[in-house]
Design an enzyme around this catalytic site. Structure first.
Site, PDB file in Angstrom:
ATOM      1  N   CYS A  18      45.581  32.927  86.998  1.00 55.66           N
ATOM      2  CA  CYS A  18      44.473  32.013  86.733  1.00 55.66           C
ATOM      3  C   CYS A  18      44.238  31.796  85.246  1.00 55.66           C
ATOM      4  O   CYS A  18      43.783  30.720  84.841  1.00 55.66           O
ATOM      5  CB  CYS A  18      43.198  32.466  87.431  1.00 55.66           C
ATOM      6  SG  CYS A  18      42.379  33.914  86.733  1.00 55.66           S
ATOM      7  N   ASP A  19      44.556  32.774  84.398  1.00 53.27           N
ATOM      8  CA  ASP A  19      44.401  32.616  82.950  1.00 53.27           C
ATOM      9  C   ASP A  19      45.152  31.389  82.436  1.00 53.27           C
ATOM     10  O   ASP A  19      44.760  30.763  81.453  1.00 53.27           O
ATOM     11  CB  ASP A  19      44.944  33.819  82.183  1.00 53.27           C
ATOM     12  CG  ASP A  19      44.701  35.165  82.814  1.00 53.27           C
ATOM     13  OD1 ASP A  19      44.531  35.238  84.041  1.00 53.27           O
ATOM     14  OD2 ASP A  19      44.723  36.164  82.081  1.00 53.27           O
ATOM     15  N   ALA A  20      46.268  31.077  83.109  1.00 53.14           N
ATOM     16  CA  ALA A  20      47.118  29.974  82.661  1.00 53.14           C
ATOM     17  C   ALA A  20      46.375  28.641  82.662  1.00 53.14           C
ATOM     18  O   ALA A  20      46.765  27.712  81.950  1.00 53.14           O
ATOM     19  CB  ALA A  20      48.360  29.875  83.553  1.00 53.14           C
ATOM     20  N   TYR A  45      43.644  28.067  81.367  1.00 56.84           N
ATOM     21  CA  TYR A  45      43.099  27.880  80.018  1.00 56.84           C
ATOM     22  C   TYR A  45      44.224  27.694  79.014  1.00 56.84           C
ATOM     23  O   TYR A  45      44.138  26.867  78.106  1.00 56.84           O
ATOM     24  CB  TYR A  45      42.246  29.082  79.604  1.00 56.84           C
ATOM     25  CG  TYR A  45      41.506  28.882  78.302  1.00 56.84           C
ATOM     26  CD1 TYR A  45      40.241  28.315  78.293  1.00 56.84           C
ATOM     27  CD2 TYR A  45      42.054  29.266  77.081  1.00 56.84           C
ATOM     28  CE1 TYR A  45      39.544  28.119  77.109  1.00 56.84           C
ATOM     29  CE2 TYR A  45      41.371  29.077  75.898  1.00 56.84           C
ATOM     30  CZ  TYR A  45      40.115  28.505  75.912  1.00 56.84           C
ATOM     31  OH  TYR A  45      39.447  28.311  74.728  1.00 56.84           O
TER      32      TYR A  45
END
Length: 368
Positions: free
Chosen positions: A156-158, A160
């Site tokens: 999920c960081d991807a 951003y």
């Protein structure tokens, strides 16, 4: 009776003192001073060689997004020089793994600098890489592995790290293909990692069946912070008539409502959103992203000011009280792929980036 009156008076005094302290934190000059204090400390760490990771890695790429936001509010030449020197030192290139979203997070800074300075070298290498991303089919499974993260937005960081740089490149070049690719990849990742019942993102597929000590699902605070901040950035960059704009707005509102219900009494969010007891300290990188997103949502008419402003105020107070006297931001969870306890002395550059995003948006909120 007299004792009861004294106790009531004491509590009233404490409430009034707390209210006055919060109002002082929310003055425009106080907000700006707090941001300058934190960023000056962080730039000083670079000058002294106290950098924990690659200057063009994701940790520092996230820092630069916060400095870019601050520059729009307070264009101190030293801030611009700091970013320019980073680009020059690294020849305006991204990291070694060409399709790894973490390694091209820094392209957000390059493109923002190009939009200001109009020097083609700032985006020349990024544009070539982005063209490769546009051409690639991206038809792999998102089941997490070291290999897949170098090919797909499987964590999920991807959301951003990757899409915002592509959206910015569309703004810089006028070519819609970069934003369109970011859009298609966003919704591929969302279909895999977004829990439609909880209105939260899993960090990656390894967490689908894992549970916290209290039996709750594991939803990482900073992980969901990356996502909601990414949503705000994407909405700000895409045209008002963009084909999927309403889907982004819907997801932004869903996540905001869920996150709002999880704010702790001190105004913060802890490292694990659904188990704030096991992770019993505040965590400032997630808190800062939520503060930013809520303030941004109010400023852009997506969130109710009546409902969300008190949450913003409490979150900003939680952030301000995490700043050391010298400007170091504490309670930042260390690098990880899930919840890890934070403490007063733990810090990292991405937390500072999130703090600056929050401060610039809170400033705009109170400037109106």
């Amino acid at each position: 009776m007299i004792k009861k009156i004294l106790i009531i008076g004491l509590f009233a005094g404490l409430i009034n003192a707390a209210s006055a302290q919060q109002k002082a934190m929310l003055r425009l000059d106080s907000i700006r001073r707090a941001m300058d204090k934190v960023v000056i400390w962080q730039i000083g760490e670079f000058a002294q060689g106290h950098v924990k990771s690659s200057e063009i890695g994701w940790e520092n790429g996230a820092l630069y997004t916060g400095i870019i936001a601050l520059k729009k509010l307070n264009n101190v030449p030293a801030y611009d020089r700091f970013l320019y020197n980073i680009g020059e030192k690294h020849n305006w290139d991204t990291g070694p793994y060409r399709l790894f979203a973490d390694d091209y997070c820094v392209a957000q800074m390059y493109t923002a600098m190009y939009l200001e300075h109009h020097q083609p070298k700032m985006i020349a290498k990024w544009t070539k890489l982005a063209d490769t991303i546009v051409r690639r089919r991206f038809n792999d499974s998102l089941a997490i592995s070291a290999e897949i993260t170098h090919k797909e937005w499987a964590w999920c960081d991807a959301l951003y790290m990757g899409p915002v740089g592509l959206a910015l490149l569309t703004k810089a070049t006028g070519n819609p293909q970069y934003l369109n690719k970011a859009d298609s990849l966003w919704w591929k990742t969302s279909a895999y990692l977004y829990d439609k019942q909880e209105h939260l993102y899993y960090r990656d597929n390894r967490f689908f069946t894992q549970r916290e000590k209290n039996g709750q699902k594991i939803f990482w605070s900073r992980g969901n912070g990356w996502v909601i901040a990414g949503l705000a950035h994407m909405l700000e960059l895409m045209p008002r008539d963009f084909k999927n704009r309403k889907l982004y707005q819907q997801q932004f509102k869903e996540i905001a409502a869920r996150i709002a219900a999880l704010q702790q009494p001190d105004g913060s969010w802890h490292a694990s959103l659904l188990d704030p007891v096991t992770f019993n300290e505040k965590e400032t990188s997630g808190t800062a992203f939520y503060c930013y997103a809520f303030a941004w949502g109010i400023n852009h008419g997506l969130l109710s000011k009546k409902q969300y402003l008190p949450l913003v105020n409490k979150a900003w107070a939680a952030l301000i009280t995490s700043v050391h006297p010298d400007g170091k931001l504490g309670y930042v969870q260390n690098v990880g792929s899930g919840p890890i306890a934070a403490n007063y002395n733990s810090t990292n550059t991405y937390g500072v980036g999130a703090f600056l995003l929050a401060g610039t948006e809170v400033y705009q909120l109170y400037k109106k």
